[in-house]
Design a protein around this motif. Structure first.
Motif, PDB file in Angstrom:
ATOM      1  N   VAL A   1       0.898  -1.327  -0.062  1.00  0.00           N
ATOM      2  CA  VAL A   1      -0.099  -0.018  -0.217  1.00  0.00           C
ATOM      3  C   VAL A   1       0.844   1.296  -0.119  1.00  0.00           C
ATOM      4  O   VAL A   1       0.508   2.246  -0.754  1.00  0.00           O
ATOM      5  N   LEU A   2       1.807   1.171   0.771  1.00  0.00           N
ATOM      6  CA  LEU A   2       2.875   2.591   0.734  1.00  0.00           C
ATOM      7  C   LEU A   2       3.400   2.408  -0.637  1.00  0.00           C
ATOM      8  O   LEU A   2       3.878   3.517  -1.068  1.00  0.00           O
ATOM      9  N   GLN A   3       3.947   1.432  -1.485  1.00  0.00           N
ATOM     10  CA  GLN A   3       4.397   1.610  -2.746  1.00  0.00           C
ATOM     11  C   GLN A   3       3.135   2.110  -3.541  1.00  0.00           C
ATOM     12  O   GLN A   3       3.453   3.063  -4.462  1.00  0.00           O
ATOM     13  N   GLY A   4       2.003   1.747  -3.611  1.00  0.00           N
ATOM     14  CA  GLY A   4       0.902   2.283  -4.404  1.00  0.00           C
ATOM     15  C   GLY A   4       0.576   3.948  -3.952  1.00  0.00           C
ATOM     16  O   GLY A   4       0.554   4.546  -4.837  1.00  0.00           O
ATOM     17  N   LEU A   5       0.747   4.345  -2.597  1.00  0.00           N
ATOM     18  CA  LEU A   5       0.781   5.640  -2.339  1.00  0.00           C
ATOM     19  C   LEU A   5       1.871   6.453  -2.787  1.00  0.00           C
ATOM     20  O   LEU A   5       1.581   7.663  -3.452  1.00  0.00           O
ATOM     21  N   LEU A   6       3.010   6.023  -2.856  1.00  0.00           N
ATOM     22  CA  LEU A   6       4.246   6.485  -3.558  1.00  0.00           C
ATOM     23  C   LEU A   6       3.779   6.757  -4.917  1.00  0.00           C
ATOM     24  O   LEU A   6       4.086   7.909  -5.312  1.00  0.00           O
ATOM     25  N   LEU A   7       3.688   5.911  -5.760  1.00  0.00           N
ATOM     26  CA  LEU A   7       3.476   5.846  -6.937  1.00  0.00           C
ATOM     27  C   LEU A   7       2.173   6.647  -7.307  1.00  0.00           C
ATOM     28  O   LEU A   7       2.285   7.450  -8.446  1.00  0.00           O
ATOM     29  N   SER A   8       1.078   6.461  -6.511  1.00  0.00           N
ATOM     30  CA  SER A   8      -0.109   7.428  -6.962  1.00  0.00           C
ATOM     31  C   SER A   8       0.308   8.860  -6.779  1.00  0.00           C
ATOM     32  O   SER A   8      -0.128   9.723  -7.400  1.00  0.00           O
ATOM     33  N   TYR A   9       1.026   9.282  -5.736  1.00  0.00           N
ATOM     34  CA  TYR A   9       1.560  10.431  -5.408  1.00  0.00           C
ATOM     35  C   TYR A   9       2.414  11.167  -6.644  1.00  0.00           C
ATOM     36  O   TYR A   9       2.187  12.118  -7.153  1.00  0.00           O
ATOM     37  N   ILE A  10       3.257  10.325  -6.861  1.00  0.00           N
ATOM     38  CA  ILE A  10       4.196  10.639  -8.335  1.00  0.00           C
ATOM     39  C   ILE A  10       3.251  10.787  -9.357  1.00  0.00           C
ATOM     40  O   ILE A  10       3.226  12.223 -10.220  1.00  0.00           O
TER      41      ILE A  10
END
Length: 137
Positions: free
Chosen positions: A58-67
């Motif tokens: 989920v943190l990877q998803g959050l990072l990529l979503s943010y970018i």
């Protein structure tokens, strides 16, 4: 920034990262990675700690979503390309650092991991781009 899109992208990306990780690492590359460990041998847990595994996805998803949101990427194709670039650069950077400082990874494992990271991040980026794209005004 649209927090709703960020969180929806994080969840969708987290699910994509989790399922792709299971498919690629857990199924397709499982034997390859077992036969290409670093000098220290296999270091995996007997059983995964799913709380931390899911949190990481989920943190990877959050990072990529943010970018993707900051880059104004809001399409499947844009997410695919941006995800692939980020996955390639991040995977290569982390794996080269690990290989250069530890004995837990082989060169073959490094190469396979970079390719797998690139594919996983590309597909997760496509999923996030699709869900955050929404309807154009």
């Amino acid at each position: 920034m649209d927090i709703k899109k960020l969180l929806i992208g994080a969840v969708a990306g987290g699910v994509a990262f989790f399922l792709l990780g299971w498919l690629i690492y857990g199924m397709l590359l499982q034997d390859f990675m077992k036969h290409n460990p670093g000098k220290i041998g296999l270091i995996g847990r007997a059983e995964e700690d799913f709380v931390f595994l899911v949190a990481g996805q989920v943190l990877q998803g959050l990072l990529l979503s943010y970018i993707l949101l900051k880059s104004n990427v809001s399409s499947l194709g844009g997410g695919l390309v941006m995800g692939a670039v980020i996955g390639l650069l991040l995977g290569a950077a982390i794996d080269c650092t690990i290989y250069g400082t530890t004995i837990i990874m082989s060169k073959k494992g490094l190469a396979a991991d970079v390719i797998a990271s690139t594919v996983i991040w590309a597909v997760a980026g496509a999923v996030i781009g699709l869900v955050i794209g929404g309807k154009k005004k």
